[in-house]
Design an enzyme around this catalytic site. Structure first.
Site, PDB file in Angstrom:
ATOM      1  N   LYS A 218       3.157 -15.366   2.975  1.00  8.39           N
ATOM      2  CA  LYS A 218       3.382 -16.158   1.761  1.00  8.39           C
ATOM      3  C   LYS A 218       4.889 -16.417   1.687  1.00  8.39           C
ATOM      4  O   LYS A 218       5.579 -16.035   0.735  1.00  8.39           O
ATOM      5  CB  LYS A 218       2.854 -15.377   0.538  1.00  8.39           C
ATOM      6  CG  LYS A 218       2.884 -16.143  -0.768  1.00  8.39           C
ATOM      7  CD  LYS A 218       1.853 -17.263  -0.849  1.00  8.39           C
ATOM      8  CE  LYS A 218       2.022 -18.050  -2.148  1.00  8.39           C
ATOM      9  NZ  LYS A 218       1.202 -19.283  -2.178  1.00  8.39           N
TER      10      LYS A 218
ATOM     11  N   ASP B 103      -6.407  -6.993   4.008  1.00  8.82           N
ATOM     12  CA  ASP B 103      -7.516  -6.357   3.281  1.00  8.82           C
ATOM     13  C   ASP B 103      -8.393  -7.428   2.635  1.00  8.82           C
ATOM     14  O   ASP B 103      -9.618  -7.413   2.759  1.00  8.82           O
ATOM     15  CB  ASP B 103      -6.954  -5.409   2.219  1.00  8.82           C
ATOM     16  CG  ASP B 103      -8.066  -4.734   1.426  1.00  8.82           C
ATOM     17  OD1 ASP B 103      -9.023  -4.241   2.044  1.00  8.82           O
ATOM     18  OD2 ASP B 103      -7.981  -4.740   0.178  1.00  8.82           O
TER      19      ASP B 103
ATOM     20  N   TYR C 263       0.825  -1.210   0.000  1.00  8.89           N
ATOM     21  CA  TYR C 263       0.000   0.000   0.000  1.00  8.89           C
ATOM     22  C   TYR C 263       0.862   1.264   0.000  1.00  8.89           C
ATOM     23  O   TYR C 263       0.461   2.299  -0.528  1.00  8.89           O
ATOM     24  CB  TYR C 263      -0.897   0.037   1.250  1.00  8.89           C
ATOM     25  CG  TYR C 263      -2.206  -0.682   1.097  1.00  8.89           C
ATOM     26  CD1 TYR C 263      -2.244  -2.059   0.959  1.00  8.89           C
ATOM     27  CD2 TYR C 263      -3.409   0.015   1.109  1.00  8.89           C
ATOM     28  CE1 TYR C 263      -3.448  -2.727   0.835  1.00  8.89           C
ATOM     29  CE2 TYR C 263      -4.612  -0.640   0.991  1.00  8.89           C
ATOM     30  CZ  TYR C 263      -4.631  -2.003   0.858  1.00  8.89           C
ATOM     31  OH  TYR C 263      -5.827  -2.661   0.735  1.00  8.89           O
TER      32      TYR C 263
ATOM     33  N   ASP D   2      -2.869 -18.390   1.037  1.00  7.77           N
ATOM     34  CA  ASP D   2      -3.844 -19.109   0.199  1.00  7.77           C
ATOM     35  C   ASP D   2      -4.563 -20.177   1.026  1.00  7.77           C
ATOM     36  O   ASP D   2      -5.786 -20.348   0.934  1.00  7.77           O
ATOM     37  CB  ASP D   2      -3.184 -19.687  -1.066  1.00  7.77           C
ATOM     38  CG  ASP D   2      -1.883 -20.417  -0.802  1.00  7.77           C
ATOM     39  OD1 ASP D   2      -1.365 -20.350   0.333  1.00  7.77           O
ATOM     40  OD2 ASP D   2      -1.352 -21.062  -1.737  1.00  7.77           O
TER      41      ASP D   2
ATOM     42  N   ASP E 223     -12.444  -9.045   3.940  1.00 14.48           N
ATOM     43  CA  ASP E 223     -13.679  -9.069   3.133  1.00 14.48           C
ATOM     44  C   ASP E 223     -14.235 -10.491   3.094  1.00 14.48           C
ATOM     45  O   ASP E 223     -15.445 -10.712   3.193  1.00 14.48           O
ATOM     46  CB  ASP E 223     -13.419  -8.589   1.697  1.00 14.48           C
ATOM     47  CG  ASP E 223     -13.676  -7.089   1.529  1.00 14.48           C
ATOM     48  OD1 ASP E 223     -13.453  -6.346   2.504  1.00 14.48           O
ATOM     49  OD2 ASP E 223     -14.083  -6.663   0.429  1.00 14.48           O
TER      50      ASP E 223
HETATM   51  C1  IPM Z   1     -10.453  -1.224   3.737  1.00 18.29           C
HETATM   52  C2  IPM Z   1     -10.651  -0.621   2.360  1.00 18.29           C
HETATM   53  C3  IPM Z   1      -9.486   0.301   2.043  1.00 18.29           C
HETATM   54  C4  IPM Z   1      -8.216  -0.541   2.037  1.00 18.29           C
HETATM   55  C5  IPM Z   1      -9.642   1.079   0.729  1.00 18.29           C
HETATM   56  C6  IPM Z   1     -10.888   1.935   0.739  1.00 18.29           C
HETATM   57  C7  IPM Z   1      -8.431   1.926   0.436  1.00 18.29           C
HETATM   58  O1  IPM Z   1     -10.810  -1.633   1.412  1.00 18.29           O
HETATM   59  O2  IPM Z   1     -10.363  -0.455   4.713  1.00 18.29           O
HETATM   60  O3  IPM Z   1     -10.412  -2.451   3.841  1.00 18.29           O
HETATM   61  O4  IPM Z   1      -7.878  -1.162   1.023  1.00 18.29           O
HETATM   62  O5  IPM Z   1      -7.548  -0.579   3.075  1.00 18.29           O
HETATM   63 MG    MG Z   2     -10.887  -3.602   2.245  1.00 14.56          MG
END
Ligand code: IPM
Ligand code: MG
Length: 368
Positions: free
Chosen positions: A190, A247, A141, A223, A251
């Site tokens: 990884k 990240d 990042y 993975d 999700d």
């Molecule tokens: C998160 C989001 C952010 C990230 C984006 C909006 C930059 O996906 O907080 O998980 O990738 O960190």
């Molecule tokens: Mg995110």
């Protein structure tokens, strides 16, 4: 207690859900006798439109001077052009870096009453209670980025960089958290391919052996972790990982709980410095301003703000209990309902949680 809380509603549904989180914090202040002052500032697309930058210096200054920061969401299609020079997301990344909040805690707890709303089978997700500790201010990042002519077209480069010190500090934070929970830590990397992951594994192994010999530590390739998360999520307690893997995995983990709209987060730096609290979902521009957004992620982020940002544990517990009661009572937002039940709107959920909070804090008057 007196506290200054900077609120950064941001874009899309950010303002919708932030308003409900503020409502809950104000209710807590009234019930528990605190004085919270809220100061709103610009970030993301809203800041680009007004000031030309995604994180105006006035916003960063206000955040640094505050006791805690509550953020909604940033981003939207109007700022997404491939050749855009400023992007809303840059504001969020600059804020994380500017506040030096290197440890991002993302808890995933599946409430019994919501276990059958996940896309996974209820017996797989029931009882899940894990926290991902995501390194937040390093890795790809924040590495150098470049683009230029290369062989066969253009060439693009994103550098992934980690130092021992960056890994040590987040590993310690995860170790302390695991110690306060079930004592298990899975460090995800990884290391079979990436040099940064080999340094990660080496450093985590050393910190755990020297400072946390009481924990059960395992190293899992990212993975395989993605697979185990949906195969047997109950097997995880604390998951420690680097920025990009965290990240992606969070999700995925959100779907254990049924919707990404439910998940809160706390981003913490050195003790005493202000933390940043935000739901993990995005700005969902198509839902903005329509009373459709799920405010639970923001409300639970407010609970994390109380616990980790202001050391108000009893208040945080009270908010979490009220949320759970709202779920049991049936205050379910659109992202978690099927077509057979009418969903509750953003504001109705916020006021239901506030009412449940007040009811629980005010002893019922006994009938004579
Ligand atoms: C998160 C989001 C952010 C990230 C984006 C909006 C930059 O996906 O907080 O998980 O990738 O960190
Ligand atoms: Mg995110």
């Amino acid at each position: 207690m007196k506290a200054t809380i900077v609120t950064l509603p941001g874009d899309g549904i950010g303002p919708d859900v932030t308003a409900e989180a503020i409502r809950i914090l104000s209710t807590v202040a009234d019930l528990f006798g605190h004085q919270f002052s809220f100061e709103s500032a610009l970030i993301g697309g809203a800041a680009i439109d007004t000031t030309g930058t995604a994180l105006p210096s006035a916003t960063l200054d206000a955040c640094r001077a505050s006791d805690a920061v509550l953020l909604g969401a940033v981003g939207g299609p109007q700022w997404d052009a491939p050749d855009a020079v400023v992007r809303p997301e840059q504001g969020l990344l600059a804020l994380r870096k500017g506040l030096c909040v290197f440890a991002n805690l993302r808890p995933v707890r599946v409430a019994d009453c919501l276990a059958d709303r996940s896309t996974l089978r209820p017996e797989v997700v029931r009882g899940v209670d894990l926290v991902v500790v995501r390194e937040l201010t390093g890795g790809m990042y924040f590495g150098d980025k470049s683009r230029g002519p290369g062989e066969g077209g253009q060439e693009a480069i994103d550098v992934c960089r980690y130092s021992t010190a960056e890994i040590e500090r987040v590993a310690r934070r995860a170790g302390q958290l695991a110690r306060s929970r079930r004592g298990r830590l899975a460090s995800v990397d990884k290391a079979n391919v990436l040099e940064t992951s080999r340094l990660w594994r080496e450093t985590v192994t050393r910190v755990m052996a020297e400072e946390f010999p009481d924990l059960i530590v395992e190293h899992v390739l990212v993975d395989a972790c993605a697979m185990h998360l949906i195969r047997n999520p109950g097997g995880f307690d604390v998951i420690l990982t680097e920025n990009l893997f965290g990240d992606i995995l969070t999700d995925e983990a959100a779907m254990l709980a049924g919707s990404i709209g439910l998940l809160p987060s706390a981003s913490l730096g050195a003790p005493g410095s202000p933390g940043l609290f935000e739901p993990i979902h995005g700005s969902a521009p198509t839902l903005a301003g329509r009373d459709l957004a799920n405010p639970y992620g923001a409300i639970l982020s407010a609970a994390m703000l109380l616990r980790h940002g202001l050391a108000l544990d009893a208040e945080a517990d009270a908010v979490e209990r009220a949320v759970e009661q709202a779920w049991v009572t049936g205050f379910i937002p659109a992202d978690l309902t099927d077509s057979s039940t009418a969903p509750y709107g953003t504001r109705a959920i916020g006021s239901a949680v506030a009412a449940l909070l007040s009811e629980a804090a005010t002893p019922a008057t006994t009938a004579r």
